[in-house]
Design an enzyme around this catalytic site. Structure first.
Site, short mmCIF file in Angstrom:
data_model
loop_
_atom_site.label_atom_id
_atom_site.label_comp_id
_atom_site.label_asym_id
_atom_site.label_seq_id
_atom_site.Cartn_x
_atom_site.Cartn_y
_atom_site.Cartn_z
N GLU A 196 85.25 -35.02 32.17
CA GLU A 196 84.79 -35.52 30.87
C GLU A 196 85.61 -36.77 30.51
O GLU A 196 86.83 -36.79 30.75
CB GLU A 196 85.02 -34.40 29.84
CG GLU A 196 84.62 -34.68 28.43
CD GLU A 196 84.96 -33.48 27.51
OE1 GLU A 196 85.66 -32.54 27.94
OE2 GLU A 196 84.49 -33.49 26.36
N LYS A 226 76.67 -33.99 25.16
CA LYS A 226 77.29 -32.67 24.87
C LYS A 226 76.69 -32.05 23.60
O LYS A 226 76.67 -32.69 22.54
CB LYS A 226 78.80 -32.89 24.71
CG LYS A 226 79.63 -31.64 24.55
CD LYS A 226 81.12 -32.04 24.57
CE LYS A 226 82.07 -30.87 24.56
NZ LYS A 226 83.48 -31.31 24.68
N CYS A 256 82.15 -29.67 29.25
CA CYS A 256 83.31 -28.90 28.78
C CYS A 256 82.97 -27.70 27.91
O CYS A 256 82.46 -26.70 28.41
CB CYS A 256 84.29 -29.85 28.09
SG CYS A 256 85.98 -29.20 28.11
N VAL A 272 91.31 -27.58 27.44
CA VAL A 272 92.65 -27.46 26.87
C VAL A 272 93.06 -25.99 26.65
O VAL A 272 94.23 -25.71 26.43
CB VAL A 272 92.78 -28.23 25.53
CG1 VAL A 272 92.73 -29.72 25.77
CG2 VAL A 272 91.71 -27.82 24.53
#
Ligand code: ACM
Length: 261
Positions: free
Chosen positions: A38, A108, A140, A167
């Site tokens: 990404e 997205k 993601c 993350v």
């Protein structure tokens, strides 16, 4: 069919340097489809919308031109994250690039955390035929919503291409295995690694990019840190087999008559 991904660590805001690094890694590639992370050219951790606007680019634009050049030379198709600017809006997108240029862009649909301040969400899912194989794209955080992958699989996707800047440790490494298994599809999760610090806050990206087979097995997983260009040979026909036993089919056994929409 040869599929793969590039795991790497972009330098925030250094768009020319990041493009150059990507080009150096990919220019002699021998593969059919390769997925990049990404936002691999801009970086991810924007402090303000203005900062994102400055780093955004149109499609076609410098990043798709660079990848198209490699695609023309090698015959490889690329799915890359991109910070897309279109009609005054910003999108966190995945773009599919062929030797003829960008042929399709997915925006997205599930925006993560502060992304909601910077980007407009996309509003649709679709599949694209590459060399006779149907691929779908997600970005993601979309991994956490089973409906997104299920929709692509029901549309006929055999391979889900998933540029990421993850993350939350170890979550997508698990969910994407399950998504591949429950839909009987291949899954290419191209994640970045490294960290970005802004105003005293640090985002650490989890690496461990992976390719999953339709039976949920990990074909390959990268380390948490470090560049890796990984390519493997798969048989996309494996993703057409939706039976788990002779009497159970993951699509036909669904109980849409009793599920809540
Ligand atoms: C994310 O969606 N980049 C966590």
């Amino acid at each position: 069919m040869k599929i793969g991904y590039l795991q790497f660590n972009p330098d925030f805001g250094k768009t020319d340097k990041n493009r150059e690094q990507i080009q150096n890694k990919l220019e002699n590639i021998k593969a059919d489809i390769v997925v990049l992370p990404e936002l691999p050219v801009s970086g991810y951790f924007f402090s303000t919308k203005k900062e994102a606007e400055i780093l955004a680019e149109p499609i076609p634009g410098p990043t798709t031109n660079m990848l198209q050049k490699i695609s023309l030379k090698t015959g490889t198709y690329f799915v890359s994250g991109i910070l897309e600017k279109s009609n005054g809006n910003l999108y966190n997108s995945a773009v599919l690039i062929s030797p003829e240029g960008p042929i399709s862009t997915y925006r997205k649909t599930h925006l993560f955390y502060k992304e909601k301040e910077f980007f407009q969400p996309g509003n649709d899912y679709f599949i694209v035929d590459i060399k006779g194989v149907k691929i779908g794209m997600l970005v993601c955080f979309d991994h956490l919503f089973p409906e997104a992958a299920r929709t692509l699989a029901l549309m006929g996707a055999q391979i889900i291409c998933h540029p990421s800047n993850l993350v939350l440790p170890e979550i997508a490494q698990q969910t994407t295995r399950v998504r591949a298994l429950e839909n009987r599809v291949f899954w290419i999760m191209a994640n970045r690694y490294g960290s970005e610090t802004k105003k005293g806050k640090t985002n650490t990206y989890t690496g461990k990019s992976q390719i999953i087979a339709p039976n949920g097995k990990i074909i390959h997983q990268s380390s948490a840190e470090g560049d890796e260009l990984y390519i493997t040979e798969i048989d996309p026909e494996d993703a057409l087999k939706k039976n788990i036993t002779e009497l159970n089919n993951v699509f036909e056994d669904r109980r849409t008559d009793i599920y809540i929409n």
